[in-house]
Design a protein around this motif. Structure first.
Motif, PDB file in Angstrom:
ATOM      1  N   LEU A  61       0.865  -1.173   0.000  1.00 14.75           N
ATOM      2  CA  LEU A  61       0.000   0.000   0.000  1.00 14.75           C
ATOM      3  C   LEU A  61       0.901   1.222   0.000  1.00 14.75           C
ATOM      4  N   LYS A  62       0.433   2.303  -0.588  1.00  7.54           N
ATOM      5  CA  LYS A  62       1.217   3.530  -0.632  1.00  7.54           C
ATOM      6  C   LYS A  62       0.486   4.621   0.143  1.00  7.54           C
ATOM      7  N   GLU A  64       1.039   8.509   1.671  1.00 11.46           N
ATOM      8  CA  GLU A  64       1.902   9.674   1.558  1.00 11.46           C
ATOM      9  C   GLU A  64       1.481  10.742   2.552  1.00 11.46           C
ATOM     10  N   HIS A  65       2.484  11.469   3.048  1.00 10.95           N
ATOM     11  CA  HIS A  65       2.219  12.626   3.897  1.00 10.95           C
ATOM     12  C   HIS A  65       2.383  13.874   3.041  1.00 10.95           C
ATOM     13  N   TRP A  66       1.305  14.609   2.881  1.00 12.29           N
ATOM     14  CA  TRP A  66       1.365  15.832   2.088  1.00 12.29           C
ATOM     15  C   TRP A  66       1.775  16.973   2.989  1.00 12.29           C
ATOM     16  N   GLY A  67       2.741  17.739   2.551  1.00 14.01           N
ATOM     17  CA  GLY A  67       3.295  18.815   3.365  1.00 14.01           C
ATOM     18  C   GLY A  67       2.349  19.993   3.505  1.00 14.01           C
ATOM     19  N   VAL A  68       2.779  20.942   4.296  1.00 14.04           N
ATOM     20  CA  VAL A  68       1.964  22.106   4.588  1.00 14.04           C
ATOM     21  C   VAL A  68       1.645  22.899   3.319  1.00 14.04           C
ATOM     22  N   THR A  69       2.574  22.893   2.368  1.00 12.75           N
ATOM     23  CA  THR A  69       2.348  23.655   1.132  1.00 12.75           C
ATOM     24  C   THR A  69       1.322  22.984   0.239  1.00 12.75           C
ATOM     25  N   ALA A  70       1.093  21.688   0.439  1.00 13.27           N
ATOM     26  CA  ALA A  70       0.146  20.967  -0.416  1.00 13.27           C
ATOM     27  C   ALA A  70      -1.269  20.984   0.150  1.00 13.27           C
ATOM     28  N   THR A  71      -1.402  20.810   1.465  1.00  7.92           N
ATOM     29  CA  THR A  71      -2.716  20.805   2.092  1.00  7.92           C
ATOM     30  C   THR A  71      -2.631  21.549   3.417  1.00  7.92           C
ATOM     31  N   PRO A  72      -3.751  22.076   3.873  1.00  9.56           N
ATOM     32  CA  PRO A  72      -3.721  22.821   5.132  1.00  9.56           C
ATOM     33  C   PRO A  72      -3.341  21.976   6.346  1.00  9.56           C
ATOM     34  N   ASP A  73      -3.779  20.706   6.352  1.00  7.59           N
ATOM     35  CA  ASP A  73      -3.542  19.897   7.544  1.00  7.59           C
ATOM     36  C   ASP A  73      -2.309  19.002   7.445  1.00  7.59           C
ATOM     37  N   GLY A  74      -1.833  18.710   6.253  1.00 12.09           N
ATOM     38  CA  GLY A  74      -0.645  17.873   6.101  1.00 12.09           C
ATOM     39  C   GLY A  74      -0.844  16.443   6.553  1.00 12.09           C
ATOM     40  N   LYS A  75      -2.089  15.941   6.514  1.00 13.21           N
ATOM     41  CA  LYS A  75      -2.350  14.594   7.000  1.00 13.21           C
ATOM     42  C   LYS A  75      -1.960  13.533   5.966  1.00 13.21           C
ATOM     43  N   ALA A  76      -1.855  12.298   6.451  1.00 12.40           N
ATOM     44  CA  ALA A  76      -1.530  11.183   5.570  1.00 12.40           C
ATOM     45  C   ALA A  76      -2.711  10.881   4.651  1.00 12.40           C
ATOM     46  N   LYS A  77      -2.402  10.478   3.424  1.00  8.73           N
ATOM     47  CA  LYS A  77      -3.435  10.110   2.467  1.00  8.73           C
ATOM     48  C   LYS A  77      -3.019   8.805   1.782  1.00  8.73           C
ATOM     49  N   LEU A  78      -4.020   7.975   1.504  1.00  2.90           N
ATOM     50  CA  LEU A  78      -3.764   6.726   0.795  1.00  2.90           C
ATOM     51  C   LEU A  78      -3.635   7.028  -0.688  1.00  2.90           C
ATOM     52  N   LYS A  79      -2.435   6.784  -1.255  1.00  4.45           N
ATOM     53  CA  LYS A  79      -2.227   7.053  -2.678  1.00  4.45           C
ATOM     54  C   LYS A  79      -2.727   5.891  -3.527  1.00  4.45           C
ATOM     55  N   SER A  82      -4.546  -2.017  -2.931  1.00  2.00           N
ATOM     56  CA  SER A  82      -4.081  -3.263  -3.538  1.00  2.00           C
ATOM     57  C   SER A  82      -5.265  -4.034  -4.102  1.00  2.00           C
ATOM     58  N   ASN A  83      -5.016  -4.767  -5.194  1.00  2.00           N
ATOM     59  CA  ASN A  83      -6.054  -5.627  -5.757  1.00  2.00           C
ATOM     60  C   ASN A  83      -6.092  -6.996  -5.087  1.00  2.00           C
ATOM     61  N   TYR A  84      -5.156  -7.249  -4.210  1.00  2.00           N
ATOM     62  CA  TYR A  84      -5.105  -8.532  -3.507  1.00  2.00           C
ATOM     63  C   TYR A  84      -6.363  -8.694  -2.647  1.00  2.00           C
ATOM     64  N   ASP A  85      -6.946  -9.874  -2.669  1.00  2.00           N
ATOM     65  CA  ASP A  85      -8.165 -10.147  -1.899  1.00  2.00           C
ATOM     66  C   ASP A  85      -7.792 -10.446  -0.441  1.00  2.00           C
ATOM     67  N   TYR A 110      -7.901   1.020   5.998  1.00  2.00           N
ATOM     68  CA  TYR A 110      -8.118   0.522   4.639  1.00  2.00           C
ATOM     69  C   TYR A 110      -8.203  -1.007   4.634  1.00  2.00           C
ATOM     70  N   VAL A 111      -7.256  -1.656   5.308  1.00  2.00           N
ATOM     71  CA  VAL A 111      -7.240  -3.125   5.338  1.00  2.00           C
ATOM     72  C   VAL A 111      -8.514  -3.665   5.986  1.00  2.00           C
ATOM     73  N   GLU A 112      -8.928  -3.050   7.078  1.00  2.00           N
ATOM     74  CA  GLU A 112     -10.141  -3.508   7.769  1.00  2.00           C
ATOM     75  C   GLU A 112     -11.380  -3.365   6.890  1.00  2.00           C
TER      76      GLU A 112
END
Length: 215
Positions: A61-62, A64-79, A82-85, A110-112
């Protein structure tokens, strides 16, 4: 210039921490069906956990943490997921370190959502006070910036950029001295030289008159 503790991790450290974590899984007599490695930092750790636990299925799984310049909160986002079942499977999520815990929390959610039988998490290291406590880990440490072997060049570039916030140009020796003063790390000169030369080829830094500058 920002001052904070850092630690230069070796490949021997990585193997030791992964084994310490894997032994805890083995002693629990819990066997995952699949290991989910978080890209990018968790890949090596995930492969080591697979080796020590005898798990054949490894997916990624990927997060990413978006920095302050990208988003106001800089929180992690799932990029990407997986297609794995994962439904009905016992899943072990692996990352290199649990610091803020955002990446592992997001990955576990995400996994849950994929309806697995059971989900646990493992890391090489966990920071004391992290909001996410992995089920398994090698060691618990006070906060420090860990320079892992697989992102040595990336971290050297970021640390040198930190120095250039106040300095226009620095020799390699001056950089080494500042690393020790600000971060408490002794970086081998040959490794730093190589990282700086790679950065030069990538047009990040330039060397002139024996001093490094931003390109």
């Amino acid at each position: 210039m920002k001052k904070f503790p850092a630690y230069l991790a070796s490949w021997e450290d990585i193997e030791k921490w992964a084994k310490e974590g894997a032994w805890k899984v083995l002693e629990d007599e819990w066997k995952p069906d699949v290991v989910v490695g978080l890209a990018r930092g968790g890949w090596v750790a995930a492969r080591l956990y697979c080796d020590y636990l005898g798990v054949k299925d490894l997916v990624s799984l990927k997060v990413e943490h978006w920095g302050v310049t990208a988003t106001p909160d800089g929180k992690a986002k799932l990029k990407y997921g997986s297609n794995y079942d994962l439904s009905g499977k016992k899943v072990l999520i692996v990352d290199d370190i649990s610091d803020t815990g955002e990446s592992l929390t997001l990955a576990k959610n995400y996994v849950e959502s994929q309806k697995p039988a059971e989900v646990k998490a493992a890391t090489l290291l966990t920071i004391k006070g992290s909001r996410f406590k992995p089920d398994y880990y090698g060691e618990e440490i006070d906060w420090a910036w860990i320079v892992f072997p697989w992102n040595f060049v990336e971290d050297m570039i970021n640390l040198v950029n930190n120095l250039f916030e106040e300095k226009d140009a620095l020799t390699t020796d001056e950089i080494l001295d500042l690393f020790k003063e600000l971060h408490g790390i002794d970086v081998p000169r040959g490794r730093l030289d190589e990282a700086l030369r790679m950065a030069e080829k990538r047009n990040v830094f330039k060397l002139s008159d024996g001093k490094w500058r931003k390109a």
